[in-house]
Scaffold this motif. Structure first.
Motif, PDB file in Angstrom:
ATOM      1  N   GLY A 223      -0.448   7.391   8.137  1.00 58.89           N
ATOM      2  CA  GLY A 223       0.984   7.194   7.935  1.00 58.89           C
ATOM      3  C   GLY A 223       1.246   6.484   6.633  1.00 58.89           C
ATOM      4  N   ASP A 224       2.399   6.778   6.036  1.00 66.62           N
ATOM      5  CA  ASP A 224       2.736   6.158   4.755  1.00 66.62           C
ATOM      6  C   ASP A 224       4.244   6.038   4.630  1.00 66.62           C
ATOM      7  OD1 ASP A 224       1.674   5.131   2.202  1.00 66.62           O
ATOM      8  OD2 ASP A 224       2.879   6.737   1.337  1.00 66.62           O
ATOM      9  N   TYR A 240      10.922  -5.817   0.032  1.00 66.90           N
ATOM     10  CA  TYR A 240       9.868  -4.808   0.159  1.00 66.90           C
ATOM     11  C   TYR A 240       8.871  -5.187   1.246  1.00 66.90           C
ATOM     12  CZ  TYR A 240       5.419  -2.561  -0.876  1.00 66.90           C
ATOM     13  OH  TYR A 240       4.229  -1.898  -0.768  1.00 66.90           O
ATOM     14  N   ILE A 241       8.435  -6.445   1.254  1.00 63.61           N
ATOM     15  CA  ILE A 241       7.489  -6.902   2.276  1.00 63.61           C
ATOM     16  C   ILE A 241       8.109  -6.796   3.657  1.00 63.61           C
ATOM     17  CG2 ILE A 241       6.244  -8.916   3.160  1.00 63.61           C
ATOM     18  CD1 ILE A 241       5.825  -9.807   0.271  1.00 63.61           C
ATOM     19  N   ASP A 242       9.382  -7.180   3.779  1.00 59.07           N
ATOM     20  CA  ASP A 242      10.061  -7.085   5.076  1.00 59.07           C
ATOM     21  C   ASP A 242      10.153  -5.636   5.539  1.00 59.07           C
ATOM     22  OD1 ASP A 242      10.386  -9.813   5.068  1.00 59.07           O
ATOM     23  OD2 ASP A 242      12.469  -9.764   4.380  1.00 59.07           O
ATOM     24  N   PHE A 247       8.329  -1.246   8.989  1.00 64.14           N
ATOM     25  CA  PHE A 247       7.745   0.089   9.120  1.00 64.14           C
ATOM     26  C   PHE A 247       6.483   0.050   9.986  1.00 64.14           C
ATOM     27  CE2 PHE A 247       4.380   2.864   7.246  1.00 64.14           C
ATOM     28  CZ  PHE A 247       4.824   4.072   7.776  1.00 64.14           C
ATOM     29  N   PHE A 248       5.609  -0.915   9.730  1.00 64.80           N
ATOM     30  CA  PHE A 248       4.396  -1.017  10.530  1.00 64.80           C
ATOM     31  C   PHE A 248       4.714  -1.332  11.986  1.00 64.80           C
ATOM     32  CE2 PHE A 248       2.012  -2.260   6.445  1.00 64.80           C
ATOM     33  CZ  PHE A 248       1.601  -0.948   6.241  1.00 64.80           C
ATOM     34  N   ASP A 249       5.676  -2.242  12.224  1.00 65.21           N
ATOM     35  CA  ASP A 249       6.052  -2.576  13.605  1.00 65.21           C
ATOM     36  C   ASP A 249       6.564  -1.348  14.341  1.00 65.21           C
ATOM     37  OD1 ASP A 249       5.370  -5.248  13.641  1.00 65.21           O
ATOM     38  OD2 ASP A 249       7.344  -5.940  12.981  1.00 65.21           O
ATOM     39  N   ALA A 250       7.374  -0.555  13.661  1.00 61.18           N
ATOM     40  CA  ALA A 250       8.000   0.591  14.327  1.00 61.18           C
ATOM     41  C   ALA A 250       7.080   1.806  14.367  1.00 61.18           C
ATOM     42  CB  ALA A 250       9.307   0.952  13.608  1.00 61.18           C
ATOM     43  N   ALA A 251       6.497   2.173  13.239  1.00 62.16           N
ATOM     44  CA  ALA A 251       5.757   3.429  13.151  1.00 62.16           C
ATOM     45  C   ALA A 251       4.281   3.285  13.493  1.00 62.16           C
ATOM     46  CB  ALA A 251       5.896   4.024  11.748  1.00 62.16           C
ATOM     47  N   ALA A 252       3.660   2.171  13.130  1.00 59.42           N
ATOM     48  CA  ALA A 252       2.218   2.044  13.320  1.00 59.42           C
ATOM     49  C   ALA A 252       1.845   1.518  14.697  1.00 59.42           C
ATOM     50  CB  ALA A 252       1.623   1.134  12.241  1.00 59.42           C
ATOM     51  N   GLN A 253       2.706   0.713  15.288  1.00 58.53           N
ATOM     52  CA  GLN A 253       2.365   0.071  16.555  1.00 58.53           C
ATOM     53  C   GLN A 253       1.938   1.053  17.655  1.00 58.53           C
ATOM     54  OE1 GLN A 253       1.091  -2.594  18.229  1.00 58.53           O
ATOM     55  NE2 GLN A 253       2.780  -3.836  17.412  1.00 58.53           N
ATOM     56  N   PRO A 254       2.613   2.200  17.826  1.00 64.02           N
ATOM     57  CA  PRO A 254       2.199   3.116  18.902  1.00 64.02           C
ATOM     58  C   PRO A 254       0.767   3.618  18.765  1.00 64.02           C
ATOM     59  CG  PRO A 254       4.402   3.675  18.130  1.00 64.02           C
ATOM     60  CD  PRO A 254       3.852   2.670  17.168  1.00 64.02           C
ATOM     61  N   PHE A 255       0.234   3.638  17.555  1.00 64.46           N
ATOM     62  CA  PHE A 255      -1.118   4.154  17.344  1.00 64.46           C
ATOM     63  C   PHE A 255      -2.197   3.099  17.598  1.00 64.46           C
ATOM     64  CE2 PHE A 255       1.775   6.549  14.589  1.00 64.46           C
ATOM     65  CZ  PHE A 255       1.565   7.817  15.088  1.00 64.46           C
ATOM     66  N   SER A 264      -7.390   0.575   9.458  1.00 68.47           N
ATOM     67  CA  SER A 264      -7.149  -0.013   8.142  1.00 68.47           C
ATOM     68  C   SER A 264      -5.711   0.203   7.715  1.00 68.47           C
ATOM     69  CB  SER A 264      -8.098   0.589   7.085  1.00 68.47           C
ATOM     70  OG  SER A 264      -7.856   1.971   6.912  1.00 68.47           O
ATOM     71  N   PHE A 265      -5.224  -0.735   6.921  1.00 66.36           N
ATOM     72  CA  PHE A 265      -3.954  -0.589   6.218  1.00 66.36           C
ATOM     73  C   PHE A 265      -4.296  -0.321   4.765  1.00 66.36           C
ATOM     74  CE2 PHE A 265      -2.840  -3.115   9.906  1.00 66.36           C
ATOM     75  CZ  PHE A 265      -1.679  -2.489  10.341  1.00 66.36           C
ATOM     76  N   VAL A 266      -3.823   0.796   4.261  1.00 70.36           N
ATOM     77  CA  VAL A 266      -4.164   1.233   2.911  1.00 70.36           C
ATOM     78  C   VAL A 266      -2.887   1.257   2.082  1.00 70.36           C
ATOM     79  CG1 VAL A 266      -5.261   3.016   1.521  1.00 70.36           C
ATOM     80  CG2 VAL A 266      -5.975   2.680   3.895  1.00 70.36           C
ATOM     81  N   GLY A 267      -2.725   0.261   1.210  1.00 70.29           N
ATOM     82  CA  GLY A 267      -1.514   0.197   0.403  1.00 70.29           C
ATOM     83  C   GLY A 267      -0.283   0.104   1.289  1.00 70.29           C
ATOM     84  N   ASP A 268       0.583   1.116   1.205  1.00 75.88           N
ATOM     85  CA  ASP A 268       1.812   1.153   1.997  1.00 75.88           C
ATOM     86  C   ASP A 268       1.634   1.936   3.291  1.00 75.88           C
ATOM     87  OD1 ASP A 268       2.958  -0.147  -0.141  1.00 75.88           O
ATOM     88  OD2 ASP A 268       3.676   1.703  -1.060  1.00 75.88           O
ATOM     89  N   GLY A 269       0.407   2.278   3.627  1.00 74.82           N
ATOM     90  CA  GLY A 269       0.187   3.116   4.803  1.00 74.82           C
ATOM     91  C   GLY A 269      -0.885   2.571   5.714  1.00 74.82           C
TER      92      GLY A 269
END
Length: 448
Positions: A223-224, A240-242, A247-255, A264-269
């Protein structure tokens, strides 16, 4: 409940102390130690009706762990999260009084009626508690960890001198066992937070040498965030940090649930994997779990962007790439500076699949292999060459799902749980101490 003062059995108390030592050496976790300790203290015959213990933790997500024990309920565990509003009422806590007065202990008799010194006593006397001892136990001279707690009784005559002496002695044994468990939990916390659960366990289990690794088959999700540079340039670093954390809380959390793990977190993804065997059945399960998380991520991002628009903030765009293949995990880097990473051709391919979401203006793109295992309705977008892949890969987009998804989980993840008194006190004291170093009068921060 009436209780006649009696001598405390040194034999029983020594048994409790021995059990604490054995539990620490056996590697029992903090919850097991506290629960077993409270049960055994009650078993000695000491009239204990409430025990509360809080342990400050060095953890990026939690400041402290709190434990409350009662004979009727057993142990209740609370985790206290950073950056919560701190109402003025908690400045009147007995713990805060202890900390700001630099006291090791404090005893108070709680009257059955009339005014009380601290607001928490109103709740305690509803349990018929009439004698209360609070204490502070540092876990080292230079340590940022510490134990703070209280003993309470509803015994008609309160704590006897013999009982108080026994409790003060056993605190030292508890502190030693707790420190061992806290350090163990600290190592687990840091490795899990910064490496992920799976990688953290691998490192703790001894997979620490450069070159150590393994290969597993997995469904992969990359994801990115979109327009991150624009957000940083136009709205500033903090915005930007917020946005990235939202984005991570909403999009990454389910995974990071139900069999998936963000490795891993890679840059913005981010990169998430769903390990599976090489059989068709296990591959189908992994892909379907990953796709269900995709649907959750889409629903959560829709809700997040609705909230952002309501706050006059720009919506966050994103792309998700889906694939299945072999993933290599291992320690790579310098001899004295390693990272535990996932790599291999499948990782490179899912990253390129994610990049095609820009070209096809689609939030989600999957390889034909992933879609085949996953099942469902998919639209063919085209055949594309991926660097390093001999044949073109057929890209597919999932058909829009009609049934609505609940987004309550997003609200729960983004909201912060209410804190107990002990946590608020620990946070207040920590923040106040920092202010004291700068102003030499930390109370100014809370009075003004």
């Amino acid at each position: 409940m009436s209780h006649n003062p009696q001598l405390v059995s040194n034999i029983f108390m020594d048994k409790v102390a021995d059990w604490l030592t054995k539990s620490a050496l056996a590697g029992n976790n903090l919850e097991e130690i506290i629960s077993g300790f409270c049960d055994r203290i009650a078993a000695t015959g000491i009239p204990i009706h409430r025990i509360h213990l809080s342990f400050a933790m060095l953890h990026p997500l939690y400041d402290a762990l709190g434990f409350t024990w009662r004979p009727s309920t057993g142990l209740i565990v609370e985790r206290y999260i950073h950056d919560i509003e701190k109402p003025e009422v908690f400045l009147r806590s007995p713990y805060y009084k202890l900390l700001t007065s630099n006291l090791e202990f404090m005893r108070r008799r709680i009257p059955a009626e009339g005014p009380v010194e601290f607001p928490v006593f109103e709740d305690l006397r509803k349990e018929n508690i009439n004698d209360y001892i609070a204490f502070v136990q540092p876990l080292g001279n230079q340590s940022s960890q510490g134990m703070i707690g209280s003993w309470s009784t509803a015994s008609e005559q309160g704590f006897s001198e013999d009982v108080i002496a026994a409790l003060m002695r056993i605190q030292d044994h508890l502190a030693v066992a707790a420190k061992v468990a806290v350090l163990d939990k600290l190592a687990n916390n840091l490795l899990t937070t910064y490496l992920g659960e799976g990688a953290g366990k691998r490192v703790l289990n001894g997979q620490i040498r450069r070159g150590d690794g393994e290969t597993v088959r997995a469904a992969l999700v990359m994801g990115d965030i979109r327009q991150s540079t624009q957000i940083a340039d136009t709205e500033g670093r903090q915005a930007y940090i917020d946005a990235l954390n939202e984005f991570f809380d909403a999009a990454a959390q389910p995974f990071n649930r139900n069999g998936g793990e963000i490795v891993s977190f890679v840059g913005d993804g981010f990169l998430a994997v769903y390990p599976c065997g090489r059989h068709k059945d296990t591959s189908e399960v992994a892909c379907r779990l990953a796709f269900e998380a995709v649907r959750q991520a889409q629903a959560r991002m829709s809700e997040l962007n609705r909230q952002r628009r309501a706050n006059n903030q720009k919506a966050i765009g994103y792309g998700l790439g889906l694939h299945i293949g072999n993933v290599m995990f291992g320690n790579v880097g310098l001899r004295d500076r390693l990272t535990f990473s996932a790599f291999g051709s499948s990782v490179n391919e899912v990253e390129r699949l994610q990049a095609f979401t820009k070209k096809y203006d689609s939030q989600v793109i999957a390889s034909d292999a992933f879609a085949s295992y996953c099942g469902g309705d998919w639209t063919v977008l085209g055949d594309e060459e991926l660097r390093g892949v001999g044949n073109k890969v057929r890209l597919k987009r999932p058909e829009l799902q009609q049934e609505p998804l609940l987004v309550d989980a997003l609200a729960r993840d983004l909201s912060r749980p209410a804190l107990s008194e002990a946590e608020r006190v620990i946070l207040l004291h920590r923040d106040a101490s920092k202010t004291a170093e700068k102003k030499n009068n930390f109370l100014d921060r809370w009075i003004q």
